[in-house]
Structures are given as C-alpha cells and as structure tokens.
Write an enzyme that holds these catalytic residues in place. Structure first.
Site, PDB file in Angstrom:
ATOM      1  CG  HIS A  20      -1.750  -1.206   1.402  1.00  8.97           C
ATOM      2  ND1 HIS A  20      -2.916  -1.443   0.706  1.00  8.97           N
ATOM      3  CD2 HIS A  20      -1.544  -2.305   2.183  1.00  8.97           C
ATOM      4  CE1 HIS A  20      -3.412  -2.618   1.059  1.00  8.97           C
ATOM      5  NE2 HIS A  20      -2.588  -3.173   1.950  1.00  8.97           N
ATOM      6  CB  SER A  76      10.598  21.782 -17.013  1.00  6.83           C
ATOM      7  OG  SER A  76       9.622  22.791 -17.141  1.00  6.83           O
ATOM      8  CE  LYS A 135       9.710  18.812 -12.544  1.00  6.20           C
ATOM      9  NZ  LYS A 135       8.492  19.049 -13.327  1.00  6.20           N
TER      10      LYS A 135
END
Length: 461
Positions: free
Chosen positions: A158, A279, A285
C-alpha cells in the site's frame, strides 16, 4: 485510375475510388514482403517438384521472386497504389519480370492461406525478437541483483513501510515476472508455427500439393488440420497481443516504482540523465519521461488486444475482410514493446542507487514489527495476542517519537511484560530480512541460491 484487378473477371464496373482507398492495406502490410516472398518461394518450388507447373516456370518464378526481394530491400521497388496489398504488388512485379509464367505462382493457393502464412512467418520472427529482448532485460535485473545482494532496503505494501528486504530481492521480483512473460512467448510459438498454406480459400485444393515438404522448407513444426479453420484462425494473434500486454503491464509496474523511488520525497534511486528530459519553464526539473512513456504505452498495448478481440468476436467461419485489421495492432504492439524492453534494460543497467539512504529507510517505520510478534509467538504467545501487543508497542513509540529501542524497561512492562525477553530494539533490518529463510524468502542465503540457479539457467538461453 482503376487498373485491372486479379479478381476483376466477375465485375463489369471499376472499383469506386474511395473503396480502393478503404480496401487497401499496402501502406502497412508491405513490411511483410520478406515473409510473403519466403512463402511464395517454397510454394513455387513445391509446384515444380510435384509437376503441377513446368519446372522451368518454377525456376523462373524463384529467380524473379529473389530479384523482387532485392529490389524492395534496396528501395528501388516501385510500389503502385493500385495494388491492394503486398501480395498483389509482388505478383504484379513478378509478371513484369518473367512474363506469363508469373501467373502460375498462384496455382493451388488463395490469398487467404497466402496471407495467413506470411503473417505467421512474421509473427514467428517477432516472437523470437521479443524473447531476446526480454532476456536482455532479465540479465540487467540479474546483474543489479548481484550488485545489491547486501543492500538492505525497505519494502512496501500500500506504499506504506512494510518489512526490510535485500534490494536484490526487489530486482529479482521483476526478473521472475519477465520470466513468465518469456515462457508465454515461448509457449505460443508452437501455435504460431503451424503451416496454413495449402488450405487455399477454405476447402483445400484439387492439386496434388506436398504440404509437409513446404512446412519443412519454411521451418514450420506442423501443418493445419482443418482448412476451414486455418484461413480464419487468428487465435495466435490474440495470444501474441495478450502476451505483449502482460509484458507491458510488468514494465509499467517497474516504471511506476522507478518514478516513485526517484522523486525528491523518496530519493533512493536516480535515473541516468540520458533517459530523462527537462522542463521548458522550470530549469530545476529532471523528468522521468522514459518510464512515464513506458507506463503510458502499456495502455496502447492493451487497446490493441481489445481491438483485435472485438474484431474477431462476431466473425463467421473462413476468411472475412475484417481480418485485414489484424496486422496493424500486431505491428504496433511489437514495435512498441521491443523498444520499451530495450530502454528498460539500459535504464536498469545504468540505474544509480543510494544504498546509504535505503539502509537508513529500512530502519524506519517500525518495519521489524512482524519480527517482534514472531518472537513472542516463539515464546508461546498466540499470534493474534502477539499482534495486539506489538500494535500497542508501535502506538507507544509513535506517541513518544522513538523507535523500538527508545522505550525503557518500565515502558515496555506497561505494554506487556513479555516484551522484556524479546528486546524489540535489538532486532535489526538485516536480522529481519535474513530471518525470512523459507524458499523464495528474502534471506541472503535464499537470494544467493536463486542467483546461482539463475546463472545456470541463463547459460541455456
């Protein structure tokens, strides 16, 4: 302008121009030229051997077909938009090269079994290439597992901290997935490798052909047993597309974890710059575009499978023109999957791992809780009681903001005196991982044994 078709004798009107465009498959099926020519070469030789056509005509056909293959390969072949498909394009050119003898090639066959044969030959090659690329990625995963046999890492369920493992176990999990993928392709190959040629349109042929000779010549394992089934059978296509989709799902799962583990928030892995982009507006980025595209293209692979199954579901027996829609999904899935596998193998090989951060993370999140509970059980405490005790232990540690070693004797006694003999704080992530010494478990001994086993298996690939 309409040109005379090979089947035009029955018709009095030319084909509507829009129908010409709608009906044509030459734009995409021309990539089958090698496979179509291979099938025609074997068929022509067989016709000559059986005395169905004159040997000199068979020899001329063989010479002409080989010349056409060279022309297409070199780029000098002139495709004509009037040709419906690659099969008619080759036949047209053959007649131009050798004259009327070229018209004998289609004796004792139909485009129905001709197309099915060429497509099976193409898919056989595609399966072999796909298996080779899966094996390459498996080798990359194996090498990383060897490299990180002693790297302790957190494992998640999970996406929550679960239990410590050795990172090699993580790499080998994907190795096993891909092993099943390879097995699927290997197994389906025998169902692909069945010769339909000789089924003709749907009922077989009046001529004394030798199907077994053709099958051996083309490397098929067997011949089809029912001509009516053979020309319309595309089960092998659906099976191929499913296997591509399943492999894509596994690659998507790897990609998802790479995307997660390379974020600043996790920061335990780093993708090589060569597989990332920046980016257009944010200079800081480093985007994981390749894994994201792999994840995205998996939907495309699944879509190709659904497309074919939808096409097949309502077809009556024998060949129907709907089956022209079988090739583009296969071409697309094969092309996309091969590059996905190649890129992922390169990414895994160059993947950077922050072993120190992984080791630190493995000691966080109370991931040795199961080990504490198991040790209570070994002392005679029923597991459900042990689970409850350790749950209270975790809650006490969370409230105090410490790990298991941060509670003193008094605090442990207040939870349950039986914890005193367990010493929860002394159980390390490495102890935890190596305690899982069952077959298939995360213990170093088990992983080492599996790596040796894999090393022997890879020598057979």
């Amino acid at each position: 302008m309409n040109k005379k078709k090979a089947w035009s004798g029955r018709f009095t009107e030319p084909t509507h121009p829009l129908v010409e465009k709608f009906n044509a498959s030459l734009g995409f099926d021309r990539r089958l030229y090698r496979h179509d020519i291979a099938g025609s070469l074997a068929h022509a030789e067989m016709l000559g051997r059986q005395g169905i056509i004159p040997k000199k005509d068979a020899a001329a056909i063989v010479t002409g077909l080989k010349k056409i293959e060279l022309e297409i390969t070199s780029g000098s072949f002139k495709f004509d938009d009037a040709d419906e498909d690659i099969h008619m394009a080759v036949e047209r050119r053959l007649k131009t090269i050798i004259g009327p003898a070229g018209g004998r090639l289609h004796t004792a066959r139909s485009r129905n079994d001709q197309v099915a044969t060429a497509f099976r030959l193409f898919m056989r090659d595609s399966v072999d290439e796909t298996i080779a690329q899966i094996r390459r990625l498996q080798k990359s995963l194996y090498n990383k597992a060897v490299e990180h046999l002693d790297t302790i890492a957190p494992a998640y369920t999970h996406l929550q901290p679960a239990q410590p493992i050795r990172l090699a176990h993580w790499f080998l999990a994907y190795f096993e997935m891909l092993g099943r993928d390879a097995e699927r392709f290997i197994d389906m190959r025998k169902r692909i490798n069945v010769l339909p040629l000789g089924s003709a349109a749907l009922a077989g042929t009046n001529f004394p052909i030798d199907r077994e000779w053709v099958a051996k010549k083309l490397g098929f394992d067997s011949i089809s047993k029912n001509s009516l089934d053979a020309v319309g059978d595309r089960d092998f296509v659906a099976e191929f597309l499913f296997a591509c989709s399943m492999t894509g799902v596994h690659l998507s799962r790897i990609s998802e974890e790479l995307i997660i583990f390379t974020t600043n928030e996790f920061g335990v892995m780093e993708l090589p710059d060569a597989f990332c982009t920046g980016s257009s507006i944010m200079p800081q980025k480093k985007n994981p575009d390749v894994p994201e595209l792999v994840r995205g293209k998996t939907g495309r692979l699944a879509g190709n499978l659904v497309s074919l199954l939808t096409t097949m579901k309502g077809l009556p027996l024998a060949y129907n023109k709907d089956l022209q829609e079988d090739k583009e999904p296969v071409f697309d899935s094969f092309d996309q999957l091969v590059i996905m596998l190649e890129l992922m193998a390169d990414i895994i090989s160059a993947l950077k791992v922050d072993t120190a951060k992984l080791s630190k993370r493995a000691g966080e999140g109370y991931m040795t809780a199961v080990d504490v509970a198991d040790r209570l059980v070994m002392k005679g405490v029923p597991f459900r009681d042990a689970h409850e005790i350790v749950g209270r232990l975790v809650r006490a540690c969370v409230e105090k903001g410490v790990d298991f070693g941060g509670l003193d004797i008094r605090e442990l006694s207040a939870i349950d005196r039986r914890l005193l003999g367990i010493k929860p704080g002394k159980i390390t992530p490495q102890n935890s991982a190596d305690g899982k010494n069952t077959p298939g478990g995360a213990a170093r001994r088990r992983i080492s044994a599996r790596l040796k086993e894999i090393g022997r298996e890879m020598k057979k690939w």
